[in-house]
Design a protein around this motif. Structure first.
Motif, PDB file in Angstrom:
ATOM      1  N   GLU A  27       0.841  -1.201   0.000  1.00  7.47           N
ATOM      2  CA  GLU A  27       0.000   0.000   0.000  1.00  7.47           C
ATOM      3  C   GLU A  27       0.881   1.258   0.000  1.00  7.47           C
ATOM      4  N   PHE A  28       1.942   1.241   0.802  1.00  8.84           N
ATOM      5  CA  PHE A  28       2.840   2.393   0.882  1.00  8.84           C
ATOM      6  C   PHE A  28       3.587   2.582  -0.437  1.00  8.84           C
ATOM      7  N   ALA A  29       4.106   1.482  -0.982  1.00 11.03           N
ATOM      8  CA  ALA A  29       4.860   1.561  -2.244  1.00 11.03           C
ATOM      9  C   ALA A  29       3.964   2.101  -3.358  1.00 11.03           C
ATOM     10  N   GLU A  30       2.703   1.666  -3.369  1.00  9.75           N
ATOM     11  CA  GLU A  30       1.782   2.149  -4.400  1.00  9.75           C
ATOM     12  C   GLU A  30       1.445   3.622  -4.195  1.00  9.75           C
ATOM     13  N   ALA A  31       1.343   4.039  -2.934  1.00  9.69           N
ATOM     14  CA  ALA A  31       0.997   5.441  -2.658  1.00  9.69           C
ATOM     15  C   ALA A  31       2.121   6.389  -3.078  1.00  9.69           C
ATOM     16  N   ILE A  32       3.368   5.900  -3.102  1.00  8.46           N
ATOM     17  CA  ILE A  32       4.472   6.752  -3.554  1.00  8.46           C
ATOM     18  C   ILE A  32       4.856   6.426  -5.005  1.00  8.46           C
ATOM     19  N   GLY A  33       4.084   5.522  -5.614  1.00  5.25           N
ATOM     20  CA  GLY A  33       4.285   5.215  -7.033  1.00  5.25           C
ATOM     21  C   GLY A  33       5.588   4.501  -7.329  1.00  5.25           C
ATOM     22  N   ASP A  34       6.136   3.796  -6.331  1.00  6.56           N
ATOM     23  CA  ASP A  34       7.423   3.122  -6.555  1.00  6.56           C
ATOM     24  C   ASP A  34       7.167   1.675  -6.963  1.00  6.56           C
ATOM     25  N   PRO A  35       7.511   1.334  -8.209  1.00  3.73           N
ATOM     26  CA  PRO A  35       7.119   0.029  -8.750  1.00  3.73           C
ATOM     27  C   PRO A  35       8.093  -1.115  -8.493  1.00  3.73           C
ATOM     28  N   ARG A  36       9.110  -0.932  -7.649  1.00  2.00           N
ATOM     29  CA  ARG A  36      10.114  -1.998  -7.527  1.00  2.00           C
ATOM     30  C   ARG A  36       9.496  -3.295  -7.000  1.00  2.00           C
ATOM     31  N   PRO A  37       9.833  -4.428  -7.628  1.00  2.00           N
ATOM     32  CA  PRO A  37       9.185  -5.700  -7.276  1.00  2.00           C
ATOM     33  C   PRO A  37       9.484  -6.183  -5.856  1.00  2.00           C
TER      34      PRO A  37
ATOM     35  N   THR B   5      31.248   8.818 -10.960  1.00  2.00           N
ATOM     36  CA  THR B   5      32.060  10.027 -10.940  1.00  2.00           C
ATOM     37  C   THR B   5      31.206  11.184 -10.457  1.00  2.00           C
ATOM     38  N   VAL B   6      31.839  12.065  -9.715  1.00  2.00           N
ATOM     39  CA  VAL B   6      31.130  13.257  -9.247  1.00  2.00           C
ATOM     40  C   VAL B   6      30.548  13.991 -10.451  1.00  2.00           C
ATOM     41  N   GLY B   7      29.279  14.333 -10.337  1.00  2.00           N
ATOM     42  CA  GLY B   7      28.609  15.028 -11.433  1.00  2.00           C
ATOM     43  C   GLY B   7      27.743  14.117 -12.282  1.00  2.00           C
ATOM     44  N   ASP B   8      27.951  12.795 -12.131  1.00  2.00           N
ATOM     45  CA  ASP B   8      27.084  11.862 -12.869  1.00  2.00           C
ATOM     46  C   ASP B   8      25.620  12.121 -12.499  1.00  2.00           C
ATOM     47  N   VAL B   9      24.781  12.082 -13.499  1.00  2.00           N
ATOM     48  CA  VAL B   9      23.369  12.401 -13.287  1.00  2.00           C
ATOM     49  C   VAL B   9      22.543  11.123 -13.279  1.00  2.00           C
ATOM     50  N   LEU B  10      21.663  10.997 -12.279  1.00  2.00           N
ATOM     51  CA  LEU B  10      20.748   9.854 -12.236  1.00  2.00           C
ATOM     52  C   LEU B  10      19.559  10.136 -13.156  1.00  2.00           C
ATOM     53  N   PRO B  11      18.903   9.086 -13.649  1.00  2.00           N
ATOM     54  CA  PRO B  11      17.736   9.338 -14.507  1.00  2.00           C
ATOM     55  C   PRO B  11      16.678  10.152 -13.744  1.00  2.00           C
ATOM     56  N   PRO B  12      16.263  11.288 -14.301  1.00  2.00           N
ATOM     57  CA  PRO B  12      15.276  12.123 -13.608  1.00  2.00           C
ATOM     58  C   PRO B  12      13.869  11.553 -13.716  1.00  2.00           C
ATOM     59  N   LEU B  13      12.997  12.130 -12.940  1.00  2.00           N
ATOM     60  CA  LEU B  13      11.628  11.633 -12.862  1.00  2.00           C
ATOM     61  C   LEU B  13      10.730  12.850 -12.712  1.00  2.00           C
ATOM     62  N   SER B  14       9.585  12.856 -13.399  1.00  2.00           N
ATOM     63  CA  SER B  14       8.632  13.905 -13.043  1.00  2.00           C
ATOM     64  C   SER B  14       7.274  13.264 -12.835  1.00  2.00           C
ATOM     65  N   THR B  15       6.538  13.826 -11.904  1.00  2.00           N
ATOM     66  CA  THR B  15       5.269  13.215 -11.530  1.00  2.00           C
ATOM     67  C   THR B  15       4.305  14.308 -11.075  1.00  2.00           C
ATOM     68  N   HIS B  16       3.036  14.063 -11.272  1.00  2.00           N
ATOM     69  CA  HIS B  16       2.015  14.993 -10.801  1.00  2.00           C
ATOM     70  C   HIS B  16       1.442  14.487  -9.493  1.00  2.00           C
ATOM     71  N   ILE B  17       1.278  15.390  -8.542  1.00  2.00           N
ATOM     72  CA  ILE B  17       0.612  15.042  -7.283  1.00  2.00           C
ATOM     73  C   ILE B  17      -0.770  15.680  -7.291  1.00  2.00           C
ATOM     74  N   THR B  18      -1.794  14.847  -7.211  1.00  2.00           N
ATOM     75  CA  THR B  18      -3.163  15.362  -7.162  1.00  2.00           C
ATOM     76  C   THR B  18      -3.710  15.230  -5.735  1.00  2.00           C
ATOM     77  N   ARG B  19      -4.867  15.821  -5.509  1.00  2.00           N
ATOM     78  CA  ARG B  19      -5.513  15.672  -4.198  1.00  2.00           C
ATOM     79  C   ARG B  19      -5.751  14.196  -3.888  1.00  2.00           C
ATOM     80  N   ALA B  20      -6.113  13.428  -4.919  1.00  2.00           N
ATOM     81  CA  ALA B  20      -6.349  11.988  -4.696  1.00  2.00           C
ATOM     82  C   ALA B  20      -5.067  11.314  -4.215  1.00  2.00           C
ATOM     83  N   LEU B  22      -2.753  12.693  -2.474  1.00  2.00           N
ATOM     84  CA  LEU B  22      -2.532  13.090  -1.079  1.00  2.00           C
ATOM     85  C   LEU B  22      -3.379  12.258  -0.126  1.00  2.00           C
ATOM     86  N   VAL B  23      -4.615  12.022  -0.517  1.00  2.00           N
ATOM     87  CA  VAL B  23      -5.509  11.224   0.321  1.00  2.00           C
ATOM     88  C   VAL B  23      -4.971   9.792   0.430  1.00  2.00           C
TER      89      VAL B  23
END
Lengths: 152, 134
Positions: A27-37, B5-20, B22-23
């Motif tokens: 439930e927690f993993a789904e709530a943060i959208g983390d899909p790791r198996p 190495t210092v400066g290496d970039v991890l794959p970025p992520l973007s996501t929308h947070i809705t009221r749902a 949060l609940v």
């Protein structure tokens, strides 16, 4: 309103056992959208060397927050919960939290200070299994915003 | 994992947070502070609107680490410097999450500097993970 400084150094022994469940981890993993198996599939977790599904890095916020709420709701502390926000958070990981763990939380008030009308309280939660294996040390700084500055 | 190495970039992520979202997070994390779901309450205590849980933002930034296949996490910390305001619509708040290698330490660990941006501005300060690569 200033917080009661005499709370600094107080330690709160564990109140009850929190048993980590597979369904709660999912439930927690789904709530943060983390899909790791390894959060949802015990076989995938075992293949990585865990004894059961493992919790995401911030999962212990569940027991940390319960411990925080216990302290900040103490009327003697004088904290206005409605004005409280989370200032910072840290986790130090000692061993993985897995399903089936029976966790105990010991909380300590590390610091209380006041700055520019805001109050700050730092709480540490030592999270370990019932058998005494340390899992996570969590620290939270909470900020109680000055009531005078409302509406900024 | 090798040759970090210092400066290496991890794959970025973007996501929308809705009221749902949060609940849902409130239920999962057992964090029912009304500033995260009740607009009238949030405004009543001087916030611009409902705001996201700082711990949700921290968890989402943590996905940059877990998606990377981080190895063993030693520490993870962040300051919540600016609220993520979540409107009552279908789009929600856009959060842009990034990470890069900030240091390669003598003990074999690496420091990952994480960031979360909302409205083009950082909402986490000093978001740092120490990782022992697998």
């Amino acid at each position: 309103m200033a917080l009661d400084q005499s709370f600094v150094g107080r330690t709160y022994p564990p109140e009850s056992v929190y048993e980590v469940g597979r369904a709660k981890i999912r439930e927690f993993a789904e709530a943060i959208g983390d899909p790791r198996p390894e959060y949802v599939d015990a076989e995938a977790a075992r293949a990585l060397g865990y004894t059961d599904v493992v919790a995401p890095p911030t999962f212990t916020t569940i027991v940390n927050l319960a411990a925080i709420n216990r302290i900040v709701s103490d009327p003697d502390l004088g904290l206005d919960y409605s004005r409280m926000v989370h200032g910072d958070q840290s986790f130090a990981y000692h061993s993985p939290v897995v399903a089936g763990d029976r966790l105990l939380v010991t909380s300590t008030v590390e610091a209380i200070m006041s700055r520019a009308g805001n109050d700050f309280i730092t709480l540490r939660a030592d999270i370990a299994t019932e058998g005494g294996e340390p899992r996570v040390t969590a620290r939270a700084q909470l900020v109680v915003r000055d009531a005078e500055e409302a509406g900024e | 994992m090798s040759e970090l190495t210092v400066g290496d970039v991890l794959p970025p992520l973007s996501t929308h947070i809705t009221r749902a979202d949060l609940v849902r997070y409130a239920g999962a994390a057992l964090d029912f502070n009304p500033i995260h779901w009740n607009e009238a309450f949030a405004r009543g205590v001087g916030l611009p609107d409902v705001i996201a849980h700082g711990m949700l933002t921290m968890a989402l930034a943590g996905r940059v680490l877990t998606a990377w296949g981080l190895g063993e996490l030693v520490t993870y910390s962040a300051r919540f410097t600016r609220p993520v305001v979540v409107p009552n619509d279908d789009t929600g708040a856009l959060l842009e999450l990034t990470g890069k290698i900030g240091a390669v330490n003598d003990d074999g660990t690496v420091r990952v500097n994480l960031d979360a941006k909302f409205d083009g501005r950082s909402v986490l300060g000093k978001a740092i993970a120490i990782v022992r690569p697998a």
